[in-house]
Design a protein around this motif. Structure first.
Motif, PDB file in Angstrom:
ATOM      1  N   GLY A 154       0.843  -1.190   0.000  1.00  0.00           N
ATOM      2  CA  GLY A 154       0.000   0.000   0.000  1.00  0.00           C
ATOM      3  C   GLY A 154       0.874   1.234   0.000  1.00  0.00           C
ATOM      4  N   GLU A 155       0.564   2.173  -0.854  1.00  0.00           N
ATOM      5  CA  GLU A 155       1.378   3.387  -0.978  1.00  0.00           C
ATOM      6  C   GLU A 155       0.455   4.592  -0.931  1.00  0.00           C
ATOM      7  OE1 GLU A 155       5.205   5.069  -1.339  1.00  0.00           O
ATOM      8  OE2 GLU A 155       4.882   2.950  -1.811  1.00  0.00           O
ATOM      9  N   LEU A 156       0.682   5.492   0.027  1.00  0.00           N
ATOM     10  CA  LEU A 156      -0.089   6.726   0.128  1.00  0.00           C
ATOM     11  C   LEU A 156       0.831   7.902  -0.179  1.00  0.00           C
ATOM     12  CD1 LEU A 156      -2.313   6.239   3.326  1.00  0.00           C
ATOM     13  CD2 LEU A 156      -2.924   5.910   0.928  1.00  0.00           C
ATOM     14  N   ALA A 157       0.504   8.635  -1.242  1.00  0.00           N
ATOM     15  CA  ALA A 157       1.328   9.779  -1.617  1.00  0.00           C
ATOM     16  C   ALA A 157       1.054  10.993  -0.747  1.00  0.00           C
ATOM     17  CB  ALA A 157       1.076  10.122  -3.090  1.00  0.00           C
ATOM     18  N   ALA A 158      -0.147  11.082  -0.168  1.00  0.00           N
ATOM     19  CA  ALA A 158      -0.514  12.223   0.672  1.00  0.00           C
ATOM     20  C   ALA A 158      -1.214  11.723   1.926  1.00  0.00           C
ATOM     21  CB  ALA A 158      -1.442  13.177  -0.101  1.00  0.00           C
ATOM     22  N   ASP A 159      -1.170  12.549   2.965  1.00  0.00           N
ATOM     23  CA  ASP A 159      -1.811  12.175   4.218  1.00  0.00           C
ATOM     24  C   ASP A 159      -3.316  12.007   4.028  1.00  0.00           C
ATOM     25  OD1 ASP A 159       0.633  12.361   5.390  1.00  0.00           O
ATOM     26  OD2 ASP A 159       0.242  14.220   6.485  1.00  0.00           O
ATOM     27  N   VAL A 182       2.016  -2.313   4.399  1.00  0.00           N
ATOM     28  CA  VAL A 182       1.619  -3.667   4.011  1.00  0.00           C
ATOM     29  C   VAL A 182       0.140  -3.798   4.347  1.00  0.00           C
ATOM     30  CG1 VAL A 182       1.914  -6.127   4.464  1.00  0.00           C
ATOM     31  CG2 VAL A 182       3.910  -4.618   4.400  1.00  0.00           C
ATOM     32  N   VAL A 183      -0.664  -4.207   3.374  1.00  0.00           N
ATOM     33  CA  VAL A 183      -2.118  -4.263   3.555  1.00  0.00           C
ATOM     34  C   VAL A 183      -2.564  -5.720   3.556  1.00  0.00           C
ATOM     35  CG1 VAL A 183      -4.364  -3.477   2.724  1.00  0.00           C
ATOM     36  CG2 VAL A 183      -2.324  -2.052   2.364  1.00  0.00           C
ATOM     37  N   VAL A 184      -3.136  -6.141   4.677  1.00  0.00           N
ATOM     38  CA  VAL A 184      -3.701  -7.490   4.812  1.00  0.00           C
ATOM     39  C   VAL A 184      -5.217  -7.355   4.808  1.00  0.00           C
ATOM     40  CG1 VAL A 184      -3.752  -9.611   6.153  1.00  0.00           C
ATOM     41  CG2 VAL A 184      -1.734  -8.137   6.240  1.00  0.00           C
ATOM     42  N   THR A 185      -5.881  -8.056   3.888  1.00  0.00           N
ATOM     43  CA  THR A 185      -7.335  -7.948   3.754  1.00  0.00           C
ATOM     44  C   THR A 185      -7.989  -9.308   3.955  1.00  0.00           C
ATOM     45  OG1 THR A 185      -7.110  -6.114   2.207  1.00  0.00           O
ATOM     46  CG2 THR A 185      -9.238  -7.236   2.262  1.00  0.00           C
ATOM     47  N   VAL A 186      -9.013  -9.331   4.805  1.00  0.00           N
ATOM     48  CA  VAL A 186      -9.819 -10.537   5.020  1.00  0.00           C
ATOM     49  C   VAL A 186     -11.236 -10.229   4.531  1.00  0.00           C
ATOM     50  CG1 VAL A 186     -10.724 -12.182   6.709  1.00  0.00           C
ATOM     51  CG2 VAL A 186      -8.422 -11.237   6.994  1.00  0.00           C
ATOM     52  N   ALA A 187     -11.640 -10.905   3.436  1.00  0.00           N
ATOM     53  CA  ALA A 187     -12.949 -10.654   2.824  1.00  0.00           C
ATOM     54  C   ALA A 187     -13.786 -11.920   2.890  1.00  0.00           C
ATOM     55  CB  ALA A 187     -12.784 -10.209   1.374  1.00  0.00           C
ATOM     56  N   ASP A 188     -15.087 -11.750   3.180  1.00  0.00           N
ATOM     57  CA  ASP A 188     -15.993 -12.902   3.236  1.00  0.00           C
ATOM     58  C   ASP A 188     -17.164 -12.696   2.288  1.00  0.00           C
ATOM     59  OD1 ASP A 188     -18.404 -11.697   4.616  1.00  0.00           O
ATOM     60  OD2 ASP A 188     -16.961 -11.383   6.218  1.00  0.00           O
ATOM     61  N   VAL A 228     -12.293  -6.479   5.642  1.00  0.00           N
ATOM     62  CA  VAL A 228     -11.567  -5.671   6.624  1.00  0.00           C
ATOM     63  C   VAL A 228     -10.092  -5.671   6.235  1.00  0.00           C
ATOM     64  CG1 VAL A 228     -10.931  -5.390   9.039  1.00  0.00           C
ATOM     65  CG2 VAL A 228     -13.210  -6.242   8.448  1.00  0.00           C
ATOM     66  N   SER A 229      -9.510  -4.479   6.154  1.00  0.00           N
ATOM     67  CA  SER A 229      -8.107  -4.342   5.749  1.00  0.00           C
ATOM     68  C   SER A 229      -7.281  -3.765   6.883  1.00  0.00           C
ATOM     69  CB  SER A 229      -7.993  -3.430   4.517  1.00  0.00           C
ATOM     70  OG  SER A 229      -8.674  -3.994   3.414  1.00  0.00           O
ATOM     71  N   LEU A 230      -6.155  -4.412   7.162  1.00  0.00           N
ATOM     72  CA  LEU A 230      -5.174  -3.903   8.119  1.00  0.00           C
ATOM     73  C   LEU A 230      -4.055  -3.219   7.343  1.00  0.00           C
ATOM     74  CD1 LEU A 230      -6.520  -6.401   9.701  1.00  0.00           C
ATOM     75  CD2 LEU A 230      -4.457  -6.329  11.093  1.00  0.00           C
ATOM     76  N   TRP A 231      -3.855  -1.936   7.620  1.00  0.00           N
ATOM     77  CA  TRP A 231      -2.749  -1.185   7.024  1.00  0.00           C
ATOM     78  C   TRP A 231      -1.633  -1.115   8.059  1.00  0.00           C
ATOM     79  CZ3 TRP A 231      -2.774   1.884   2.293  1.00  0.00           C
ATOM     80  CH2 TRP A 231      -3.900   1.635   1.503  1.00  0.00           C
ATOM     81  N   LEU A 232      -0.519  -1.789   7.787  1.00  0.00           N
ATOM     82  CA  LEU A 232       0.595  -1.887   8.720  1.00  0.00           C
ATOM     83  C   LEU A 232       1.808  -1.161   8.144  1.00  0.00           C
ATOM     84  CD1 LEU A 232       0.262  -5.729   9.373  1.00  0.00           C
ATOM     85  CD2 LEU A 232      -0.846  -3.885  10.657  1.00  0.00           C
ATOM     86  N   LYS A 233       2.479  -0.384   8.964  1.00  0.00           N
ATOM     87  CA  LYS A 233       3.655   0.358   8.505  1.00  0.00           C
ATOM     88  C   LYS A 233       4.691  -0.594   7.933  1.00  0.00           C
ATOM     89  CE  LYS A 233       5.909   4.313   8.258  1.00  0.00           C
ATOM     90  NZ  LYS A 233       5.382   5.467   7.510  1.00  0.00           N
ATOM     91  N   ALA A 234       5.147  -0.302   6.728  1.00  0.00           N
ATOM     92  CA  ALA A 234       6.125  -1.177   6.071  1.00  0.00           C
ATOM     93  C   ALA A 234       7.482  -1.049   6.743  1.00  0.00           C
ATOM     94  CB  ALA A 234       6.232  -0.833   4.585  1.00  0.00           C
TER      95      ALA A 234
END
Length: 548
Positions: A317-322, A332-338, A395-401
Motif C-alpha cells: 500500500g502506498e499513500l502519496a498524501a496524508d 503492508v495491507v492485509v485484507t480478510v474478505a468474506d 476488513v483491511s489492516l494497514w501496517l507500517k512497512a
C-alpha cells in the motif's frame, strides 16, 4: 381589572334614574356610557363591547328581559345587571334571572349598594374570564406537558440504557481482564511444562541410535513446538501492555497460519490465501497479528452460517498524501474478505467500537474488531472496513512497512552454529523455581561442557555467588517467588558489573527486559536445545570479546 378599565353601559329611559346610576358609578371610577332605548343599547354594545350592562326592565321600544336574552345570545360573556322600579315581585325577579340576567336590583337603589353589586359581578366576570382562559389553554398546556414528560421519559430511558451499557461493558471488561490473567498464568505454567518436556526428550534422543524410537521423539519435539505456538497466541490474547514491534515477514507469517485459520473457519467455509511471491515486511508484533487474523476469520465465519468463502489478500500500500486516519508512506495491507451477509452502513460505522456487537447474547464480546484496530494503530497504521448486504465484508489492516535487517559477515551466528561450538569450562548460574527446568537445563548444559550450578530462587543464587562461584553467564527465570529475575540480575551485577544475563521466560516482553537490565537477552520457553546452547555460547563469546 381596575375600575378605570371597565366600561359600563347604563340603559334606562328615565333621565333621573339614569343620571343617579351614572353618577354613582362614575364616582366609583368606572367608565359609564348611557343609552335610552333597546335599539341604542344594542348599537352601543356592538361598538363598545362593555363588560357590564346596567339594564332597566321597562324600555320605550322593548322589554328589558327580552333584550337581556338577545345580549346573552350575542355576547355571552357580557354581564347584565337587571333593574326595575315597577316589576318588583318575586316572580318578576325570577323571570329576569331566568332570562339571563346575572343579578336583579329594585329601584330606587342606594348608590353604595349599586357600586357593591357591580363590583361583585365584575369579580365574577374576572373569575369567569380566567376560567375561560384556563379552559382555552388547558388542552395546549396538557399537550405541552405531555410532550415534556415524553421527552423527560425518553431522556431517562436513554440514561438508564447508557448506564446499563456502561455497567455491561464494565462487567465484560472485568471478565476479559480475569480471563486474560487466567490465560496468562496458564500459558506461563504450560510453557514451563513444555520446556521441561522438550529438555527430557532431547536428553532421551541423545541416548538413542537412529531408528524408530528417535523418530518418535522427533515428532514429540515437533508437537511441543506446536504447543509453544499455541501458548504464544494465548499470551498475545492476555497481554495488555504496548506492542514490541519488529520487522515481520507477513507473507511467511500468514503461510504458517493457513492450517490454523482453516480449522477455525470450519469445514463449510473455504479459506483462500493469496500468495504474492514476494517478501512483504511490516513493523508489528507477530503474535498480535496472529490474534487479529483469528478475530477476523471468526467474524467472517459467524457471518456465513450456511458456509461460504474467506479470501485473505496481501499487498503493498502506498499513500502519496496524508489521509484523515493515515499518514503518507509505505504500508503492508492485509485484507480478510468474506461472502457473508454484510453490514448496513450504520453498523459498519461502529464496527471498531469496543463492546459493540450485533451478535446474539453470549455469542460475541464486541472486542474482536477493537483488538484489530488496536494492533493496526500500534503498528503505525489503521484498519478499514467495506461492507454491504450484497457483497459481504472486507476488513483491511494497514501496517507500517519495514524491512528485514541485511545479512552481513559481522551478524551474529545462528543458534545451531553457536550450539556446535564446544564449551571451555565456562561457569553458568541457573536460577528457576521449577525443579524440572533446573534438572533438564543443567543436564543439557553439563553435557555441552559447561560447569553449572542451579538455584530455586534469588536467595539461593546469591548464597552460591557469595560462596565463591563466579558465573560467566546468569540464566534466570523472569517470574519467581520472592525476588524476580530482574531483581536478582541487578543485585548480581552489583557484585559482577559485566555479568551476561539470559532470561528464560514465555511471558515477559523483550522491551521490558532490555529496559530493566541493559544488555540482557531473552529466550522464550519452551526453547529448542540449539537455541539454548546458541544463546549461552553467544553471550560467552561476546563477553570474552568485550574483555579483550
Amino acid at each position: 381589572m381596575t375600575a378605570r378599565t371597565v366600561t359600563i353601559l347604563n340603559v334606562d329611559d328615565s333621565e333621573v334614574a339614569a343620571y343617579t346610576k351614572h353618577r354613582a358609578l362614575r364616582h366609583a371610577g368606572f367608565h359609564v356610557v348611557d343609552a335610552g332605548s333597546a335599539t341604542e343599547a344594542l348599537r352601543q354594545i356592538e361598538a363598545l363591547q362593555p363588560q357590564l350592562v346596567l339594564l332597566d326592565v321597562q324600555l320605550p321600544d322593548g322589554n328589558g328581559i327580552e333584550l337581556c336574552k338577545v345580549i346573552k345570545q350575542r355576547w355571552p360573556t357580557t354581564l347584565v345587571l337587571q333593574t326595575s322600579a315597577t316589576f318588583v315581585s318575586a316572580e318578576d325577579r325570577t323571570r329576569g334571572l331566568e332570562g339571563g340576567a346575572d343579578a336583579y336590583l329594585i329601584q330606587p337603589i342606594e348608590p353604595a349598594e349599586l357600586v357593591a353589586s357591580v363590583r361583585a359581578l365584575l369579580r365574577l366576570y374576572e373569575a369567569e374570564a380566567r376560567t375561560r382562559e384556563l379552559n382555552e389553554t388547558l388542552e395546549q398546556r396538557i399537550a405541552e406537558r405531555t410532550q415534556d414528560l415524553h421527552a423527560s421519559n425518553r431522556e431517562l430511558l436513554d440514561q438508564i440504557g447508557q448506564r446499563e451499557r456502561a455497567e455491561a461493558a464494565l462487567v465484560q471488561s472485568q471478565k476479559m481482564e480475569a480471563v486474560g490473567q487466567l490465560t496468562s498464568s496458564m500459558a506461563h505454567d504450560f510453557n514451563n511444562i513444555l520446556a521441561s518436556m522438550v529438555g527430557y526428550i532431547h536428553l532421551a534422543r541423545r541416548r538413542l541410535e537412529e531408528g524408530e524410537p528417535r523418530a518418535l521423539l522427533d515428532k514429540a519435539v515437533a508437537a511441543a513446538a506446536r504447543g509453544r505456538r499455541l501458548t504464544s497466541r494465548l499470551l498475545a490474547f492476555s497481554r495488555n501492555d504496548a506492542l514490541s514491534t519488529e520487522s515481520v515477514d507477513v507473507q511467511q507469517l500468514l503461510a504458517g497460519m493457513a492450517e490454523w485459520l482453516q480449522q477455525t473457519a470450519g469445514s463449510r467455509i473455504q479459506v483462500q490465501m493469496a500468495a504474492t511471491g514476494e517478501q512483504l515486511v511490516a513493523l508489528t508484533d507477530a503474535n498480535q497479528i496472529e490474534l487479529a487474523m483469528l478475530n477476523l476469520v471468526i467474524n467472517a465465519r459467524d457471518a456465513m452460517p450456511q458456509g461460504g468463502r474467506i479470501q485473505i489478500g496481501l499487498a503493498h500500500g502506498e499513500l502519496a498524501a496524508d489521509e484523515p486516519d493515515l499518514p503518507a508512506g509505505r504500508y503492508v495491507v492485509v485484507t480478510v474478505a468474506d461472502s457473508g451477509h454484510g453490514m448496513p452502513p450504520e453498523v459498519a460505522a461502529r464496527a471498531f467500537e469496543p463492546f459493540y456487537t450485533t451478535k446474539p447474547s453470549g455469542r460475541g464480546t464486541g472486542l474482536g474488531l477493537a483488538q484489530v484496530m488496536g494492533v493496526a494503530r500500534l503498528s503505525q497504521g489503521t484498519a478499514r472496513v467495506r461492507s454491504s448486504p450484497e457483497t459481504g465484508t472486507a476488513v483491511s489492516l494497514w501496517l507500517k512497512a519495514g524491512q528485514l535487517p541485511p545479512a552481513d559477515a559481522d551478524a551474529p551466528r545462528p543458534p545451531a552454529e553457536l550450539a556446535s561450538h564446544p564449551a571451555m569450562d565456562e561457569q553458568v548460574l541457573l536460577v528457576d523455581d521449577e525443579a524440572d527446568i533446573r534438572h533438564t537445563v543443567s543436564r543439557l548444559l553439563d553435557e555441552a561442557g559447561y560447569v553449572v550450578r542451579s538455584a530455586a530462587n534469588g536467595s539461593e543464587a546469591l548464597a552460591i555467588v557469595n560462596g565463591g562461584f563466579v558465573p560467566d553467564v546468569l540464566l534466570a527465570d523472569y517470574a519467581m517467588p520472592g525476588d524476580n529475575g530482574v531483581d536478582l540480575a541487578l543485585r548480581l551485577r552489583e557484585i559482577q558489573p559485566d555479568l551476561p544475563v539470559l532470561f528464560l521466560s514465555g511471558h515477559v516482553d523483550r522491551a521490558v527486559i532490555a529496559t530493566a537490565v541493559p544488555g540482557a537477552q531473552l529466550l522464550r520457553k519452551p526453547f529448542r536445545v540449539d537455541e539454548l546452547l546458541g544463546a549461552v555460547r553467544g553471550l560467552v563469546e561476546r563477553s570474552a570479546a568485550h574483555d579483550h
